[in-house]
Design a protein around this motif. Structure first.
Motif, PDB file in Angstrom:
ATOM      1  N   GLU A 299     -70.634  -5.651 -20.158  1.00 18.70           N
ATOM      2  CA  GLU A 299     -71.281  -4.807 -19.153  1.00 18.70           C
ATOM      3  C   GLU A 299     -70.751  -3.370 -19.207  1.00 18.70           C
ATOM      4  OE1 GLU A 299     -70.403  -6.914 -15.594  1.00 18.70           O
ATOM      5  OE2 GLU A 299     -72.074  -8.333 -15.809  1.00 18.70           O
ATOM      6  N   ARG A 300     -69.504  -3.243 -19.629  1.00 16.33           N
ATOM      7  CA  ARG A 300     -68.905  -1.911 -19.742  1.00 16.33           C
ATOM      8  C   ARG A 300     -68.985  -1.369 -21.171  1.00 16.33           C
ATOM      9  NH1 ARG A 300     -63.557  -1.161 -16.107  1.00 16.33           N
ATOM     10  NH2 ARG A 300     -64.118   1.000 -16.651  1.00 16.33           N
ATOM     11  N   LYS A 301     -69.838  -2.013 -21.974  1.00 11.29           N
ATOM     12  CA  LYS A 301     -70.135  -1.575 -23.342  1.00 11.29           C
ATOM     13  C   LYS A 301     -68.907  -1.563 -24.248  1.00 11.29           C
ATOM     14  CE  LYS A 301     -74.264   1.056 -22.089  1.00 11.29           C
ATOM     15  NZ  LYS A 301     -75.140  -0.006 -22.609  1.00 11.29           N
ATOM     16  N   ILE A 302     -68.125  -2.639 -24.145  1.00 13.01           N
ATOM     17  CA  ILE A 302     -66.994  -2.867 -25.038  1.00 13.01           C
ATOM     18  C   ILE A 302     -67.249  -4.172 -25.776  1.00 13.01           C
ATOM     19  CG2 ILE A 302     -64.505  -3.204 -25.254  1.00 13.01           C
ATOM     20  CD1 ILE A 302     -65.083  -0.494 -24.190  1.00 13.01           C
ATOM     21  N   SER A 303     -67.333  -4.098 -27.093  1.00 10.70           N
ATOM     22  CA  SER A 303     -67.606  -5.280 -27.908  1.00 10.70           C
ATOM     23  C   SER A 303     -66.318  -5.765 -28.572  1.00 10.70           C
ATOM     24  CB  SER A 303     -68.650  -4.940 -28.974  1.00 10.70           C
ATOM     25  OG  SER A 303     -68.866  -6.036 -29.837  1.00 10.70           O
ATOM     26  N   VAL A 304     -65.923  -7.022 -28.277  1.00 10.07           N
ATOM     27  CA  VAL A 304     -64.750  -7.648 -28.880  1.00 10.07           C
ATOM     28  C   VAL A 304     -65.163  -9.034 -29.378  1.00 10.07           C
ATOM     29  CG1 VAL A 304     -63.123  -6.394 -27.398  1.00 10.07           C
ATOM     30  CG2 VAL A 304     -63.956  -8.656 -26.707  1.00 10.07           C
ATOM     31  N   VAL A 305     -64.246  -9.753 -30.006  1.00  7.62           N
ATOM     32  CA  VAL A 305     -64.539 -11.092 -30.513  1.00  7.62           C
ATOM     33  C   VAL A 305     -63.640 -12.111 -29.827  1.00  7.62           C
ATOM     34  CG1 VAL A 305     -64.580 -12.589 -32.550  1.00  7.62           C
ATOM     35  CG2 VAL A 305     -65.300 -10.204 -32.749  1.00  7.62           C
ATOM     36  N   SER A 306     -64.245 -13.175 -29.314  1.00  8.15           N
ATOM     37  CA  SER A 306     -63.483 -14.259 -28.707  1.00  8.15           C
ATOM     38  C   SER A 306     -62.680 -15.003 -29.764  1.00  8.15           C
ATOM     39  CB  SER A 306     -64.439 -15.236 -28.009  1.00  8.15           C
ATOM     40  OG  SER A 306     -63.780 -16.450 -27.692  1.00  8.15           O
ATOM     41  N   GLY A 307     -61.495 -15.471 -29.392  1.00  8.85           N
ATOM     42  CA  GLY A 307     -60.662 -16.209 -30.329  1.00  8.85           C
ATOM     43  C   GLY A 307     -61.119 -17.633 -30.588  1.00  8.85           C
ATOM     44  N   ARG A 308     -62.073 -18.136 -29.814  1.00  6.54           N
ATOM     45  CA  ARG A 308     -62.470 -19.542 -29.941  1.00  6.54           C
ATOM     46  C   ARG A 308     -62.979 -19.904 -31.338  1.00  6.54           C
ATOM     47  NH1 ARG A 308     -65.484 -18.889 -24.903  1.00  6.54           N
ATOM     48  NH2 ARG A 308     -64.231 -19.624 -23.130  1.00  6.54           N
ATOM     49  N   GLY A 309     -63.763 -19.009 -31.923  1.00  8.07           N
ATOM     50  CA  GLY A 309     -64.402 -19.334 -33.194  1.00  8.07           C
ATOM     51  C   GLY A 309     -63.474 -19.394 -34.381  1.00  8.07           C
ATOM     52  N   PHE A 310     -62.218 -19.050 -34.188  1.00 13.95           N
ATOM     53  CA  PHE A 310     -61.275 -19.039 -35.300  1.00 13.95           C
ATOM     54  C   PHE A 310     -60.494 -20.349 -35.429  1.00 13.95           C
ATOM     55  CE2 PHE A 310     -61.935 -14.607 -34.065  1.00 13.95           C
ATOM     56  CZ  PHE A 310     -62.315 -14.063 -35.277  1.00 13.95           C
ATOM     57  N   TYR A 311     -60.987 -21.379 -34.732  1.00 13.10           N
ATOM     58  CA  TYR A 311     -60.357 -22.698 -34.803  1.00 13.10           C
ATOM     59  C   TYR A 311     -61.366 -23.741 -35.273  1.00 13.10           C
ATOM     60  CZ  TYR A 311     -56.484 -20.825 -32.005  1.00 13.10           C
ATOM     61  OH  TYR A 311     -55.414 -20.088 -31.556  1.00 13.10           O
ATOM     62  N   LEU A 312     -60.856 -24.784 -35.921  1.00 11.03           N
ATOM     63  CA  LEU A 312     -61.685 -25.946 -36.214  1.00 11.03           C
ATOM     64  C   LEU A 312     -62.127 -26.573 -34.904  1.00 11.03           C
ATOM     65  CD1 LEU A 312     -59.501 -27.511 -39.049  1.00 11.03           C
ATOM     66  CD2 LEU A 312     -61.753 -26.446 -39.356  1.00 11.03           C
ATOM     67  N   SER A 313     -63.291 -27.193 -34.913  1.00  9.37           N
ATOM     68  CA  SER A 313     -63.882 -27.718 -33.672  1.00  9.37           C
ATOM     69  C   SER A 313     -62.971 -28.713 -32.966  1.00  9.37           C
ATOM     70  CB  SER A 313     -65.228 -28.384 -33.986  1.00  9.37           C
ATOM     71  OG  SER A 313     -66.116 -27.444 -34.535  1.00  9.37           O
TER      72      SER A 313
END
Length: 447
Positions: free
Chosen positions: A395-409
């Motif tokens: 909403e404040r126009k800051i794009s980052v990446v969540s750490g969740r996707g860097f793990y095996l399911s």
């Protein structure tokens, strides 16, 4: 003043005064020699110096042209999104004209050879050029052991599916680790398991136990500026990993994708400590030139060459791109651009850590140690609602990446974090962006 210096000085004056517009052809060598009442060799030397400074570029059999300057960036309006997510190189520093120059030279030099079928291992002259290029990274190998692939992702997919000596089936990966490869391994249903790596390093005793089990096919690792942590193994850790590979007959797949961005005086890869041919070295060119170039180099132990070649199967990488890269490396453009990118990213990374020190005064987030790559892990409190934080930042126009996707399911021991990349963030945006992130971490943590 020598004639050469006076000719060069006048040429530079004419260019500064705007006599030649971007892309315009300059006078021919003979015309310039007549105009300046000098020899052809003097004009060639002056044009050569202008080309070295990237003021002009040459096209064989055509002449010299003014470099087209990139358009000035639009002034900040305060409304654009701050991209702390993208890992792609900065569009504003892509070496378009340099590489166009190399493409033209490749066509002129190699002509019809570029439009025929080639060895599945890659363009021969590029592979021989890479022998000395890789030696600068302490990777010594004959051209016969270097294979060109359509990006490093293709190499990783081949390695995952081809058989290895020893009979191991499990692919061991760092956790957190390279998200695209993790999704590929899971999507293909390949045997894969994770081992924890944190900003502090890896438990090498646990790694030895995993190797001792006899079921590991290979261990995939990013020793330098790891994605997403941004940290590097110490020299002792790299040496130990190479020793464990030899002791338990396990192969290491070393993805040194950030080799060109290192600020250290010397960083020997795991490959340099390998005495028993158990390390496969991967070198990417996408972080320096263009991601879309899709060129990577794989250095393989001899025992794996035939299996890799059989699974690669056919020539699938543009010979023109390979030949252009060869020229780009040989004429020093690669080295020049590498230092330009390295300095640019180092300045942004310095600004990032300075902003974190300035705004993270309460220690709400844990920051991975200093890096000269492009990534930093911002570790969050365990009670933080990550989804809510990401929504507020968006909403404040800051794009980052969540750490969740860097793990095996199915990996359970996860850290809660966001990954920051500085490759597309403008220097003048960084401080305000970090300030907003800290504000939202405080705000979200109160809910």
């Amino acid at each position: 003043m020598k004639k050469y210096h006076s000719v060069l000085a006048d040429m530079e004056y004419q260019i500064r005064e705007g006599k030649y517009s971007p892309g315009q052809k300059l006078p021919s060598v003979r015309s310039a020699a007549t105009f300046y009442n000098c020899s052809v060799s003097t004009v060639l030397r002056a044009y050569g110096e202008l080309e070295r400074k990237h003021t002009v570029y040459s096209i064989p059999q055509s002449g010299y042209y003014m470099v087209e300057k990139p358009e000035d960036l639009e002034p900040s309006t305060g409304h654009e999104t701050l991209d702390f997510a993208s890992a792609s190189p900065d569009l504003n520093v892509f070496p378009y004209l340099d590489f166009q120059h190399c493409l033209n030279k490749a066509i002129d030099i190699y002509k019809y050879h570029l439009f025929t079928y080639s060895d599945v291992l890659g363009w021969g002259t590029l592979r021989h050029t890479l022998v000395s290029h890789l030696a600068e990274y302490q990777v010594f190998a004959k051209a016969e052991r270097i294979i060109i692939t359509s990006g490093i992702q293709q190499a990783l997919e081949i390695l995952a599916k081809m058989p290895f000596p020893g009979g191991g089936t499990q692919i061991l990966v760092e956790q957190p680790g390279y998200d695209i490869y993790l999704r590929y391994l899971e999507g293909e249903g390949l045997p894969v398991s994770g081992i924890a790596r944190s900003a502090a390093g890896m438990n090498l005793q646990e790694l030895e136990e995993r190797f001792r089990s006899g079921d590991v096919k290979f261990f995939y690792t990013m020793p330098r500026y790891q994605n997403p942590l941004g940290t590097s193994y110490s020299a002792e850790e790299r040496r130990t990993i190479a020793g464990l590979a030899a002791k338990y007959d396990v192969y290491i797949v070393e993805d040194d994708y950030m080799a060109d961005l290192g600020a250290e005086r010397r960083f020997d890869p795991i490959y340099a400590y390998d005495q028993t041919s158990h390390v496969i070295y991967l070198k990417s060119f996408s972080k320096i030139i263009f991601p879309g170039l899709r060129l990577g180099a794989v250095v393989l132990p001899e025992v794996l060459l035939e299996a890799f070649r059989a699974h690669k199967g056919y020539t699938d990488t543009s010979l023109l791109s390979q030949a252009a890269l060869e020229i780009y490396i040989k004429n020093g453009m690669y080295e020049h651009h590498k230092h330009k990118i390295k300095d640019l990213y180092a300045e942004r990374m310095h600004a990032l850590y300075a902003a974190l020190e300035r705004h993270n005064t309460e220690g709400l987030i844990e920051v991975s140690p200093g890096s000269s790559g492009v990534y930093v892990q911002l570790k969050l409190p365990g009670t933080m609602n990550l989804d809510r934080l990401l929504k507020r930042l968006k909403e404040r126009k800051i794009s980052v990446v969540s750490g969740r996707g860097f793990y095996l399911s199915d990996y359970q021991e996860r850290e809660k974090f966001i990954r920051i990349s500085i490759s597309r963030a403008r220097l003048d945006q960084i401080d305000e962006g970090i300030k907003v992130i800290i504000e939202e971490v405080k705000r979200t943590g109160r809910w």
